[in-house]
Scaffold this motif. Structure first.
Motif, mmCIF file in Angstrom:
data_model
loop_
_atom_site.group_PDB
_atom_site.id
_atom_site.type_symbol
_atom_site.label_atom_id
_atom_site.label_comp_id
_atom_site.label_asym_id
_atom_site.label_seq_id
_atom_site.Cartn_x
_atom_site.Cartn_y
_atom_site.Cartn_z
ATOM 1 N N GLY A 112 0.817 -1.214 0.000
ATOM 2 C CA GLY A 112 0.000 0.000 0.000
ATOM 3 C C GLY A 112 0.851 1.265 0.000
ATOM 4 O O GLY A 112 0.519 2.242 -0.686
ATOM 5 N N SER A 113 1.959 1.247 0.735
ATOM 6 C CA SER A 113 2.873 2.402 0.763
ATOM 7 C C SER A 113 3.480 2.640 -0.607
ATOM 8 O O SER A 113 3.620 3.801 -1.046
ATOM 9 C CB SER A 113 3.985 2.164 1.795
ATOM 10 N N SER A 169 7.080 -11.643 15.254
ATOM 11 C CA SER A 169 7.793 -10.973 16.339
ATOM 12 C C SER A 169 8.807 -9.960 15.808
ATOM 13 O O SER A 169 9.145 -8.984 16.489
ATOM 14 C CB SER A 169 8.514 -12.007 17.226
ATOM 15 N N ILE A 170 9.296 -10.190 14.583
ATOM 16 C CA ILE A 170 10.264 -9.268 13.971
ATOM 17 C C ILE A 170 9.554 -8.186 13.169
ATOM 18 O O ILE A 170 9.874 -7.004 13.274
ATOM 19 C CB ILE A 170 11.250 -10.039 13.053
ATOM 20 N N ILE A 171 8.585 -8.599 12.345
ATOM 21 C CA ILE A 171 7.852 -7.667 11.471
ATOM 22 C C ILE A 171 6.418 -7.557 11.965
ATOM 23 O O ILE A 171 5.563 -8.364 11.618
ATOM 24 C CB ILE A 171 7.859 -8.157 10.001
ATOM 25 N N GLY A 172 6.137 -6.550 12.765
ATOM 26 C CA GLY A 172 4.779 -6.306 13.243
ATOM 27 C C GLY A 172 4.178 -5.089 12.556
ATOM 28 O O GLY A 172 4.880 -4.286 11.950
ATOM 29 N N ASN A 173 2.866 -4.940 12.662
ATOM 30 C CA ASN A 173 2.182 -3.831 11.985
ATOM 31 C C ASN A 173 2.696 -2.469 12.439
ATOM 32 O O ASN A 173 2.959 -1.585 11.622
ATOM 33 C CB ASN A 173 0.676 -3.920 12.222
ATOM 34 N N ARG A 174 2.826 -2.284 13.743
ATOM 35 C CA ARG A 174 3.282 -0.991 14.261
ATOM 36 C C ARG A 174 4.699 -0.684 13.797
ATOM 37 O O ARG A 174 5.018 0.451 13.422
ATOM 38 C CB ARG A 174 3.214 -0.983 15.781
ATOM 39 N N VAL A 194 6.163 -1.862 11.111
ATOM 40 C CA VAL A 194 6.129 -1.605 9.670
ATOM 41 C C VAL A 194 5.658 -0.180 9.389
ATOM 42 O O VAL A 194 6.244 0.527 8.552
ATOM 43 C CB VAL A 194 5.217 -2.626 8.957
ATOM 44 N N ILE A 195 4.606 0.261 10.070
ATOM 45 C CA ILE A 195 4.095 1.622 9.876
ATOM 46 C C ILE A 195 5.165 2.648 10.257
ATOM 47 O O ILE A 195 5.388 3.635 9.533
ATOM 48 C CB ILE A 195 2.807 1.845 10.693
ATOM 49 N N PHE A 196 5.850 2.415 11.376
ATOM 50 C CA PHE A 196 6.909 3.329 11.810
ATOM 51 C C PHE A 196 8.036 3.391 10.778
ATOM 52 O O PHE A 196 8.527 4.483 10.447
ATOM 53 C CB PHE A 196 7.462 2.874 13.163
ATOM 54 N N ILE A 197 8.446 2.223 10.250
ATOM 55 C CA ILE A 197 9.527 2.192 9.255
ATOM 56 C C ILE A 197 9.095 2.889 7.973
ATOM 57 O O ILE A 197 9.869 3.646 7.366
ATOM 58 C CB ILE A 197 9.966 0.741 8.977
ATOM 59 N N CYS A 198 7.843 2.655 7.535
ATOM 60 C CA CYS A 198 7.343 3.314 6.319
ATOM 61 C C CYS A 198 7.333 4.832 6.476
ATOM 62 O O CYS A 198 7.727 5.565 5.555
ATOM 63 C CB CYS A 198 5.939 2.806 5.981
ATOM 64 N N LEU A 201 10.862 6.002 6.187
ATOM 65 C CA LEU A 201 11.319 6.002 4.793
ATOM 66 C C LEU A 201 10.778 7.215 4.052
ATOM 67 O O LEU A 201 11.497 7.837 3.249
ATOM 68 C CB LEU A 201 10.883 4.712 4.091
ATOM 69 N N TYR A 202 9.520 7.566 4.299
ATOM 70 C CA TYR A 202 8.953 8.763 3.688
ATOM 71 C C TYR A 202 9.727 10.007 4.132
ATOM 72 O O TYR A 202 9.987 10.908 3.327
ATOM 73 C CB TYR A 202 7.474 8.907 4.075
ATOM 74 N N THR A 203 10.092 10.060 5.410
ATOM 75 C CA THR A 203 10.836 11.211 5.938
ATOM 76 C C THR A 203 12.205 11.332 5.275
ATOM 77 O O THR A 203 12.613 12.427 4.861
ATOM 78 C CB THR A 203 11.009 11.077 7.463
ATOM 79 N N VAL A 204 12.919 10.208 5.158
ATOM 80 C CA VAL A 204 14.229 10.210 4.502
ATOM 81 C C VAL A 204 14.090 10.670 3.055
ATOM 82 O O VAL A 204 14.908 11.463 2.549
ATOM 83 C CB VAL A 204 14.859 8.803 4.561
ATOM 84 N N ALA A 205 13.055 10.195 2.373
ATOM 85 C CA ALA A 205 12.837 10.556 0.973
ATOM 86 C C ALA A 205 12.536 12.047 0.819
ATOM 87 O O ALA A 205 13.024 12.694 -0.113
ATOM 88 C CB ALA A 205 11.704 9.722 0.387
ATOM 89 N N VAL A 206 11.739 12.605 1.737
ATOM 90 C CA VAL A 206 11.422 14.039 1.693
ATOM 91 C C VAL A 206 12.686 14.874 1.865
ATOM 92 O O VAL A 206 12.902 15.853 1.142
ATOM 93 C CB VAL A 206 10.378 14.406 2.776
ATOM 94 N N VAL A 207 13.529 14.480 2.809
ATOM 95 C CA VAL A 207 14.796 15.198 3.027
ATOM 96 C C VAL A 207 15.661 15.129 1.765
ATOM 97 O O VAL A 207 16.280 16.129 1.351
ATOM 98 C CB VAL A 207 15.554 14.610 4.239
ATOM 99 N N THR A 208 15.697 13.960 1.120
ATOM 100 C CA THR A 208 16.460 13.805 -0.123
ATOM 101 C C THR A 208 15.934 14.726 -1.216
ATOM 102 O O THR A 208 16.703 15.401 -1.909
ATOM 103 C CB THR A 208 16.400 12.345 -0.611
#
Length: 314
Positions: A66-67, A136-141, A143-147, A150-157
């Protein structure tokens, strides 16, 4: 410095698109782009709506898909309507602010695609190589935080690339030989030597491309080794076909982009070939990837089928 800035802000940019395209083909090409945009719009919007509304699709893999769909939809909506207007109505001009805003969005969403696909590869690595520890490694919360990160890093770029483009002056009507404003095609319209700025932008683009690509190659190398060493079964076939679809999406995003970077540095690009390669890695994946994910993913197909059947009987 102030007078130079004022001079730049008073100029405008004109999108040329494909310089070698004869005028008699403009309407037809505009129709083609319009169809591409609508396919991308419908496909990505369908994926986003299904994942957002259907609770059983609130899982890490679908959140990542979806992202990616949101990123692709934003990119196409930012760029394609303007170029359609250029080929249909001849309205290809952009103000200084409009062009640089579009450039910022373009250089935000391009690296974002690479980062999300890298995250997708890592998600598949954990799912296939460590299935018992997946949740236990990949949870919804997480994943949302990482996405969001990633959006923040992309905006800075994107902002950094746009800032690089503003460090050189522009004047008058600048012809941009592309379907949208990017630093590579806007930067060459300046009346000073743009090479130092374009070289810095090249290094930024290369880092945003090769960094995620190295993680993608590493993840899928381990996945391939894991699949090949496993006993063949239904889960083996599912893992293999999942990887094949992902490899196709990765190829459409990354291979043409790598060709563009190589082409830029090894020889003086022929404009129409250059623009074609840019279109290949920007627009083609945007309408193919959601279709591939829908056609290959049983859960999304089943959900879409049930929604269509419910509407048919209502």
């Amino acid at each position: 410095m102030e007078s130079t800035t004022n001079k730049s802000e008073g100029c405008e940019f004109v999108l040329i698109g494909f310089p070698g395209l004869a005028e008699k083909f403009h309407v037809g090409f505009g129709i083609f782009i319009f169809l591409v945009y609508n396919v991308s719009l419908c496909a990505n919007a369908t994926v986003i709506i299904l994942i957002f509304l259907k609770e059983h699709l609130h899982q890490p893999m679908y959140i990542i898909i979806g992202s990616l769909a949101i990123s692709d939809l934003l990119f196409d909506t930012t760029t394609l309507p303007k170029i359609i207007g250029k080929y249909w109505f001849g309205s290809g001009s952009l103000t200084f602010v409009g062009c640089f805003l579009q450039m910022t969005i373009v250089h935000t969403l391009n690296p974002l695609d690479s980062l999300i696909i890298m995250f997708m590869a890592i998600d598949r690595y954990v799912a296939i190589c460590h299935p018992l520890r997946y949740h236990s490694i990949i949870g919804n919360r997480r994943v949302i935080f990482i996405c969001i990160s990633l959006y923040t890093v992309a905006v800075v770029t994107g902002i950094c690339v746009m800032y690089l483009a503003t460090t050189v002056p522009y004047a008058g009507s600048n012809k941009v030989k592309n379907l949208f404003c990017s630093i590579g095609t806007v930067g060459v319209t300046t009346y000073v030597n743009p090479a130092p700025v374009l070289l810095k932008a090249y290094y930024v683009g290369l880092a945003c491309h090769l960094g995620p690509l190295s993680f993608i190659i590493f993840s899928y190398s381990i996945i391939i080794r894991k699949i090949c060493s496993s006993v063949r079964s239904d889960s083996w076939n599912k893992a293999f076909y999942t990887c094949v679809t992902h490899w196709f999406v990765i190829g459409t995003y990354n291979v043409p982009r790598l060709l563009v970077y190589t082409y830029e540095q090894t020889q003086k690009p022929q404009v129409d070939i250059y623009v074609s390669l840019i279109c290949l890695y920007t627009f083609v994946p945007h309408f193919t990837s959601p279709i591939i994910f829908c056609l290959r993913n049983e859960e999304i197909k089943k959900t879409l089928r049930s929604v269509l059947e419910r509407k048919k009987h209502s």
